[in-house]
Design a protein around this motif. Structure first.
Motif, PDB file in Angstrom:
ATOM      1  N   PRO A  16       0.840  -1.201   0.000  1.00 54.96           N
ATOM      2  CA  PRO A  16       0.000   0.000   0.000  1.00 54.96           C
ATOM      3  C   PRO A  16       0.871   1.247   0.000  1.00 54.96           C
ATOM      4  CG  PRO A  16      -0.738  -1.559   1.664  1.00 54.96           C
ATOM      5  CD  PRO A  16       0.562  -2.085   1.119  1.00 54.96           C
ATOM      6  N   CYS A  17       0.539   2.165  -0.893  1.00 57.96           N
ATOM      7  CA  CYS A  17       1.392   3.350  -1.008  1.00 57.96           C
ATOM      8  C   CYS A  17       0.557   4.572  -0.649  1.00 57.96           C
ATOM      9  CB  CYS A  17       1.905   3.455  -2.444  1.00 57.96           C
ATOM     10  SG  CYS A  17       2.972   4.877  -2.652  1.00 57.96           S
ATOM     11  N   GLU A  18       0.885   5.175   0.476  1.00 50.29           N
ATOM     12  CA  GLU A  18       0.107   6.337   0.934  1.00 50.29           C
ATOM     13  C   GLU A  18       0.839   7.635   0.644  1.00 50.29           C
ATOM     14  OE1 GLU A  18      -2.968   3.951   2.240  1.00 50.29           O
ATOM     15  OE2 GLU A  18      -2.797   6.101   1.915  1.00 50.29           O
ATOM     16  N   GLY A  75      -3.703  -4.753  -5.069  1.00 53.62           N
ATOM     17  CA  GLY A  75      -4.076  -3.430  -4.563  1.00 53.62           C
ATOM     18  C   GLY A  75      -3.343  -2.313  -5.271  1.00 53.62           C
ATOM     19  N   HIS A  76      -2.978  -2.550  -6.537  1.00 59.89           N
ATOM     20  CA  HIS A  76      -2.284  -1.528  -7.330  1.00 59.89           C
ATOM     21  C   HIS A  76      -2.857  -1.610  -8.744  1.00 59.89           C
ATOM     22  CE1 HIS A  76       0.932   1.386  -7.703  1.00 59.89           C
ATOM     23  NE2 HIS A  76       1.310   0.850  -8.846  1.00 59.89           N
ATOM     24  N   HIS A  77      -3.208  -0.483  -9.342  1.00 56.99           N
ATOM     25  CA  HIS A  77      -4.074  -0.501 -10.525  1.00 56.99           C
ATOM     26  C   HIS A  77      -3.483   0.194 -11.740  1.00 56.99           C
ATOM     27  CE1 HIS A  77      -6.525  -1.187  -6.965  1.00 56.99           C
ATOM     28  NE2 HIS A  77      -7.257  -1.941  -7.737  1.00 56.99           N
ATOM     29  N   TRP A  93       1.615   3.717 -13.079  1.00 64.16           N
ATOM     30  CA  TRP A  93       2.273   4.728 -12.258  1.00 64.16           C
ATOM     31  C   TRP A  93       1.625   4.685 -10.884  1.00 64.16           C
ATOM     32  CZ3 TRP A  93      -0.329   9.674 -11.177  1.00 64.16           C
ATOM     33  CH2 TRP A  93      -1.589   9.777 -11.798  1.00 64.16           C
ATOM     34  N   THR A  94       2.305   5.257  -9.901  1.00 63.75           N
ATOM     35  CA  THR A  94       1.784   5.224  -8.536  1.00 63.75           C
ATOM     36  C   THR A  94       1.163   6.586  -8.240  1.00 63.75           C
ATOM     37  OG1 THR A  94       3.437   3.596  -7.896  1.00 63.75           O
ATOM     38  CG2 THR A  94       2.343   4.806  -6.109  1.00 63.75           C
ATOM     39  N   HIS A  95      -0.144   6.624  -8.277  1.00 65.88           N
ATOM     40  CA  HIS A  95      -0.868   7.907  -8.162  1.00 65.88           C
ATOM     41  C   HIS A  95      -0.497   8.639  -6.866  1.00 65.88           C
ATOM     42  CE1 HIS A  95      -3.981   6.533 -11.223  1.00 65.88           C
ATOM     43  NE2 HIS A  95      -3.176   5.518 -11.049  1.00 65.88           N
ATOM     44  N   ALA A  96      -0.338   7.877  -5.802  1.00 63.49           N
ATOM     45  CA  ALA A  96      -0.126   8.489  -4.469  1.00 63.49           C
ATOM     46  C   ALA A  96       1.148   9.322  -4.422  1.00 63.49           C
ATOM     47  CB  ALA A  96      -0.077   7.394  -3.412  1.00 63.49           C
TER      48      ALA A  96
HETATM   49  C1  H2B Z   1      -4.066   2.142  -0.136  1.00 61.14           C
HETATM   50  C2  H2B Z   1      -3.764   1.721  -1.549  1.00 61.14           C
HETATM   51  O1  H2B Z   1      -2.358   1.580  -1.685  1.00 61.14           O
HETATM   52  C3  H2B Z   1      -4.247   2.742  -2.572  1.00 61.14           C
HETATM   53  O2  H2B Z   1      -5.589   2.964  -2.504  1.00 61.14           O
HETATM   54  C4  H2B Z   1      -3.809   2.261  -3.945  1.00 61.14           C
HETATM   55  C5  H2B Z   1      -4.863   1.691  -4.841  1.00 61.14           C
HETATM   56  N1  H2B Z   1      -4.307   1.447  -6.161  1.00 61.14           N
HETATM   57  C6  H2B Z   1      -3.328   2.253  -6.645  1.00 61.14           C
HETATM   58  N2  H2B Z   1      -2.916   2.143  -7.897  1.00 61.14           N
HETATM   59  C7  H2B Z   1      -1.991   2.972  -8.413  1.00 61.14           C
HETATM   60  N3  H2B Z   1      -1.581   2.829  -9.685  1.00 61.14           N
HETATM   61  N4  H2B Z   1      -1.472   3.954  -7.668  1.00 61.14           N
HETATM   62  C8  H2B Z   1      -1.807   4.166  -6.387  1.00 61.14           C
HETATM   63  O3  H2B Z   1      -1.292   5.101  -5.725  1.00 61.14           O
HETATM   64  C9  H2B Z   1      -2.760   3.264  -5.804  1.00 61.14           C
HETATM   65  N5  H2B Z   1      -3.086   3.337  -4.529  1.00 61.14           N
END
Ligand code: H2B
Length: 120
Positions: A16-18, A75-77, A93-96
């Motif tokens: 999980p990436c916050e 949990g990554h999209h 890419w990692t949106h967070a």
């Molecule tokens: C808590 C969990 O890590 C987030 O909701 C996830 C969900 N999927 C995600 N997917 C992607 N590509 N980037 C994110 O930052 C991300 N955050």
């Protein structure tokens, strides 16, 4: 970010990436991409992208379904695109953190192993 082999990446689970962590640098991304399939770094170096030409529209949708199952499991999209009814592209890419993290390379390595019905 440590450069990992495909095997190592496939054996890992996305974390999980916050936010609050630095995105990987363009050079780290380029070094890691050498271990993967035909993924390219986008011009802004914030995403990685791979393209395929599939047999037909439903083949594209089946591939998206498989990507979606991976994404939910980890949990990554991904960003999924299906244009011209058979041109598939996936962007990661990692949106967070507004850039690339190891999660993106983990998912890319797993996507590389999914079945896909390519245009003959
Ligand atoms: C808590 C969990 O890590 C987030 O909701 C996830 C969900 N999927 C995600 N997917 C992607 N590509 N980037 C994110 O930052 C991300 N955050």
């Amino acid at each position: 970010m440590t450069v990992r082999t495909t095997e190592e990446l496939v054996g890992k689970k996305c974390l999980p990436c916050e936010g609050g962590v630095q995105p990987c640098s363009p050079q780290e991304a380029r070094d890691q991409l050498k271990q993967l399939g035909d993924w390219r770094l986008t011009d802004d170096a914030k995403r990685i992208r791979r393209e395929w030409v599939v047999e037909n529209f439903m083949a594209g949708m089946r591939f998206f379904e498989a990507c979606a199952e991976l994404a939910e499991e980890d949990g990554h999209h991904p960003d999924l695109h299906l244009e011209g009814y058979r041109n598939v592209s996936v962007e990661l890419w990692t949106h967070a953190i507004g850039g690339l993290s190891e999660n993106d390379f983990i998912l890319a390595a797993k996507i590389d192993r999914l079945p896909i019905e390519l245009k003959q």
